[in-house]
Design a protein around this motif. Structure first.
Motif, PDB file in Angstrom:
ATOM      1  N   ALA A   1       0.828  -1.218   0.000  1.00 47.21           N
ATOM      2  CA  ALA A   1       0.000   0.000   0.000  1.00 47.21           C
ATOM      3  C   ALA A   1       0.859   1.263   0.000  1.00 47.21           C
ATOM      4  O   ALA A   1       0.375   2.339  -0.340  1.00 47.21           O
ATOM      5  CB  ALA A   1      -0.930  -0.007   1.207  1.00 47.21           C
ATOM      6  N   ARG A   2       2.128   1.128   0.378  1.00 48.63           N
ATOM      7  CA  ARG A   2       3.016   2.309   0.388  1.00 48.63           C
ATOM      8  C   ARG A   2       3.675   2.545  -0.977  1.00 48.63           C
ATOM      9  O   ARG A   2       4.430   3.496  -1.144  1.00 48.63           O
ATOM     10  CB  ARG A   2       4.053   2.170   1.503  1.00 48.63           C
ATOM     11  CG  ARG A   2       3.383   2.307   2.890  1.00 48.63           C
ATOM     12  CD  ARG A   2       4.283   1.847   4.026  1.00 48.63           C
ATOM     13  NE  ARG A   2       5.479   2.628   4.150  1.00 48.63           N
ATOM     14  CZ  ARG A   2       6.631   2.174   4.660  1.00 48.63           C
ATOM     15  NH1 ARG A   2       6.716   0.926   5.095  1.00 48.63           N
ATOM     16  NH2 ARG A   2       7.671   2.953   4.736  1.00 48.63           N
ATOM     17  N   GLY A   3       3.433   1.657  -1.927  1.00 49.36           N
ATOM     18  CA  GLY A   3       3.823   1.948  -3.307  1.00 49.36           C
ATOM     19  C   GLY A   3       5.066   1.238  -3.804  1.00 49.36           C
ATOM     20  O   GLY A   3       5.746   0.494  -3.083  1.00 49.36           O
TER      21      GLY A   3
ATOM     22  N   ASP B   1       1.358  -9.647  -1.326  1.00 51.13           N
ATOM     23  CA  ASP B   1      -0.063  -9.370  -1.087  1.00 51.13           C
ATOM     24  C   ASP B   1      -0.611  -8.395  -2.124  1.00 51.13           C
ATOM     25  O   ASP B   1       0.108  -7.481  -2.552  1.00 51.13           O
ATOM     26  CB  ASP B   1      -0.246  -8.673   0.271  1.00 51.13           C
ATOM     27  CG  ASP B   1      -0.194  -9.640   1.459  1.00 51.13           C
ATOM     28  OD1 ASP B   1      -0.159 -10.864   1.235  1.00 51.13           O
ATOM     29  OD2 ASP B   1      -0.203  -9.144   2.601  1.00 51.13           O
ATOM     30  N   ALA B   2      -1.888  -8.550  -2.456  1.00 44.65           N
ATOM     31  CA  ALA B   2      -2.573  -7.562  -3.304  1.00 44.65           C
ATOM     32  C   ALA B   2      -4.066  -7.726  -3.082  1.00 44.65           C
ATOM     33  O   ALA B   2      -4.586  -8.842  -3.141  1.00 44.65           O
ATOM     34  CB  ALA B   2      -2.246  -7.781  -4.773  1.00 44.65           C
ATOM     35  N   VAL B   3      -4.731  -6.621  -2.787  1.00 45.21           N
ATOM     36  CA  VAL B   3      -6.184  -6.700  -2.610  1.00 45.21           C
ATOM     37  C   VAL B   3      -6.936  -5.806  -3.603  1.00 45.21           C
ATOM     38  O   VAL B   3      -8.144  -5.907  -3.714  1.00 45.21           O
ATOM     39  CB  VAL B   3      -6.613  -6.351  -1.160  1.00 45.21           C
ATOM     40  CG1 VAL B   3      -5.960  -7.288  -0.161  1.00 45.21           C
ATOM     41  CG2 VAL B   3      -6.295  -4.908  -0.811  1.00 45.21           C
ATOM     42  N   ALA B   4      -6.204  -4.931  -4.293  1.00 42.34           N
ATOM     43  CA  ALA B   4      -6.874  -3.985  -5.198  1.00 42.34           C
ATOM     44  C   ALA B   4      -6.054  -3.825  -6.468  1.00 42.34           C
ATOM     45  O   ALA B   4      -4.854  -4.117  -6.485  1.00 42.34           O
ATOM     46  CB  ALA B   4      -7.015  -2.631  -4.501  1.00 42.34           C
ATOM     47  N   GLU B   5      -6.720  -3.326  -7.507  1.00 46.48           N
ATOM     48  CA  GLU B   5      -6.019  -3.105  -8.786  1.00 46.48           C
ATOM     49  C   GLU B   5      -4.803  -2.195  -8.590  1.00 46.48           C
ATOM     50  O   GLU B   5      -3.761  -2.397  -9.207  1.00 46.48           O
ATOM     51  CB  GLU B   5      -6.956  -2.432  -9.806  1.00 46.48           C
ATOM     52  CG  GLU B   5      -8.135  -3.279 -10.245  1.00 46.48           C
ATOM     53  CD  GLU B   5      -7.733  -4.564 -10.954  1.00 46.48           C
ATOM     54  OE1 GLU B   5      -6.677  -4.602 -11.610  1.00 46.48           O
ATOM     55  OE2 GLU B   5      -8.479  -5.551 -10.827  1.00 46.48           O
TER      56      GLU B   5
ATOM     57  N   GLU C   1      -0.860  -2.561  -9.866  1.00 43.82           N
ATOM     58  CA  GLU C   1      -0.107  -1.546 -10.636  1.00 43.82           C
ATOM     59  C   GLU C   1       1.228  -1.285  -9.949  1.00 43.82           C
ATOM     60  O   GLU C   1       2.280  -1.248 -10.598  1.00 43.82           O
ATOM     61  CB  GLU C   1      -0.888  -0.215 -10.668  1.00 43.82           C
ATOM     62  CG  GLU C   1      -2.128  -0.223 -11.519  1.00 43.82           C
ATOM     63  CD  GLU C   1      -1.825   0.033 -12.991  1.00 43.82           C
ATOM     64  OE1 GLU C   1      -2.740  -0.204 -13.784  1.00 43.82           O
ATOM     65  OE2 GLU C   1      -0.682   0.447 -13.337  1.00 43.82           O
ATOM     66  N   ALA C   2       1.177  -1.121  -8.607  1.00 43.98           N
ATOM     67  CA  ALA C   2       2.408  -0.808  -7.859  1.00 43.98           C
ATOM     68  C   ALA C   2       3.383  -1.986  -7.937  1.00 43.98           C
ATOM     69  O   ALA C   2       4.597  -1.796  -8.133  1.00 43.98           O
ATOM     70  CB  ALA C   2       2.058  -0.500  -6.402  1.00 43.98           C
ATOM     71  N   ILE C   3       2.855  -3.203  -7.833  1.00 48.70           N
ATOM     72  CA  ILE C   3       3.731  -4.381  -7.881  1.00 48.70           C
ATOM     73  C   ILE C   3       4.377  -4.512  -9.268  1.00 48.70           C
ATOM     74  O   ILE C   3       5.586  -4.710  -9.398  1.00 48.70           O
ATOM     75  CB  ILE C   3       2.925  -5.658  -7.524  1.00 48.70           C
ATOM     76  CG1 ILE C   3       2.473  -5.601  -6.069  1.00 48.70           C
ATOM     77  CG2 ILE C   3       3.745  -6.915  -7.786  1.00 48.70           C
ATOM     78  CD1 ILE C   3       1.406  -6.625  -5.703  1.00 48.70           C
TER      79      ILE C   3
END
Ligand SMILES: Nc1ncnc2c1ncn2[C@@H]1O[C@H](COP(=O)(O)OP(=O)(O)O)[C@@H](O)[C@H]1O
Ligand SMILES: O=C(O)[C@@H](O)C(=O)COP(=O)(O)O
Length: 423
Positions: free
Chosen positions: A176-178, A200-204, A208-210
């Motif tokens: 979440a911190r990018g 981890d990923a819960v949102a689009e 994008e960040a990953i």
């Protein structure tokens, strides 16, 4: 055309899912059924090789994935993606980790990520645990999958026994911190010799960040969502030329057959919904098939009006599937159903069907192989991760929709037919 991004998928619905999400960027994507026998020629910028190795023994899966990698390298690919299921579909004896390690060795790279999230279809990862909708994977209907029952939701525990090198986690708080934070955590893991990183990923926006953080890695692994941003990132980095294409609707006659070998919860609803629309349906009983062979269903199919899109299905609930498997064995039960549906596909094509809708990943592999399709072009998306595709079978242009067991809405089989009319 020089290929830039080379992808290897462990099943056929997974491959069309990945191809559909990559094609959203506008780049030409082509899908190969199995590793092509011929050296690469006239390849697209993005190539996806579809294998049928999800439940194959490790050695076999590794050999096929390496052969696909070498073909893609010959085609010019510089970046690679290893696609497996958004519900992981791989137990302790599975091949996701061994294939990743073999590809990493061949690519001479010492770190990769594992991100099977697909938020559009309700698959999210939090603290290393995979969720299907609001349920942990091991409490979701995937616990009863006929071939790969998922009885653990923790990706680190699932992956650990499959690999020889350490496994780490970049968790949601970091994601979440990018991209910069992700990149520095990956670098710290690399310095400590941690090779396999679950993310981890819960949102689009997480994906994008990953993808942004990992775009220079030679090999990424996961479900289709984390690959979706790659074409645009590679265009921004001028590795991939910008070349928008519109894969136009191809005209295929309306004769259709619908084949379902998936027992997933969503497919069960889709079959019931389709039958409730008045569609003709033949329910396969694997025990009867073992005794009589495919003749009764083939006779039934030949008596149907293909313009009304009849359905042949083996879709059944977990208790019934288990009873069949106890009698026939898991592999034999699966094989009988797959072979029968593949025979139905060929018979329907010979009788004039030019639109074939298939539910189930293994089932799609069996049908596609039997139809002798070797390359598919990606058309309009029917629902997230399920495109219409086009290929040549026995000299005929065929439109094929390969639906993952869990994808699509309840009205999928009707929607797919409508989507082709309006594409
Ligand atoms: N009634 C049944 N009894 C036993 N096995 C079945 C039955 N129906 C389907 N199968 C097998 O279950 C497997 C389902 O896998 P697959 O086609 O990949 O579906 P999904 O996409 O839902 O995972 C196939 O091997 C299929 O042949
Ligand atoms: O990632 C996914 O969920 C799909 O692309 C996929 O791999 C589907 O496999 P099946 O459920 O076996 O069709």
């Amino acid at each position: 055309m020089m290929t830039v991004l080379g992808c290897i998928a462990d099943d056929f619905t997974g491959a069309t899912d990945l191809a559909a999400l990559l094609a959203r960027s506008g780049v030409p994507v082509s899908l190969r059924i199995g590793v092509p026998k011929e050296p690469p020629a006239a390849t697209d910028m993005v190539e996806v090789v579809a294998l049928k190795t999800r439940t194959a023994p490790v050695e076999d899966a590794v050999a096929q994935a390496r052969a696909a990698l070498h073909w893609l390298q010959e085609a010019g690919a510089q970046r690679f993606f290893w696609k497996y299921c958004s519900t992981f579909d791989s137990t302790e004896a599975g091949n996701i980790g061994p294939v990743a390690e073999a590809l990493m060795r061949d690519l001479n790279t010492d770190q990769t990520i594992y991100c099977p999230a697909f938020p559009e279809n309700g698959r999210t990862i939090f603290m290393g645990n995979l969720f299907v909708g609001q349920q942990p994977l091991a409490e979701s209907p995937m616990k009863d999958h006929p071939l790969t029952p998922m009885r653990d939701s923790n990706l680190l525990r699932l992956l650990g026994p499959q690999v020889t090198q350490p496994v780490g986690l970049v968790d949601r708080l970091s994601v979440a911190r990018g991209a910069e934070v992700i990149r520095s955590e990956l670098a710290a893991f690399k310095a400590s010799g941690t090779t396999h990183i679950v993310i981890d990923a819960v949102a689009e926006s997480d994906l994008e960040a990953i993808a942004t953080a990992c775009r220079e890695m030679p090999l990424l692994t996961g479900a289709s969502s984390v690959a979706m941003p790659l074409p645009k990132l590679l265009m921004a980095d001028q590795i991939l030329p910008r070349e928008a294409v519109r894969i136009g609707p191809l005209l295929v006659p309306p004769e259709t057959v619908v084949l379902s070998g998936s027992c997933s919860a969503m497919t069960q609803k889709q079959v019931l919904h389709y039958l409730a629309t008045g569609a003709a349906g033949f329910c396969l009983d694997p025990l009867e098939l073992a005794a009589t062979g495919a003749e009764p269903v083939l006779n039934w199919l030949m008596a149907q009006d293909l313009a009304a899109a009849p359905l042949v299905y083996a879709t059944s609930e977990p208790a019934k599937v288990k009873a069949v498997q106890d009698r026939l064995g898991v592999a034999k039960a699966g094989r009988i159903v797959e072979e029968t549906l593949a025979a139905c596909a060929c018979a329907a094509r010979d009788a004039g069907a030019r639109r074939i809708i298939v539910a189930g990943g293994e089932t799609s592999g069996a049908v596609t192989n039997a139809l002798g399709l070797d390359r598919l072009h990606i058309g309009a998306e029917i629902s997230a991760g399920v495109p219409w595709t086009y290929g040549q079978s026995d000299g005929f242009q065929i439109a094929l929709a390969l639906k993952s067991g869990n994808f699509g809405t309840e009205a999928f089989f009707s929607e797919a037919q409508r989507r082709l009319e309006t594409a």
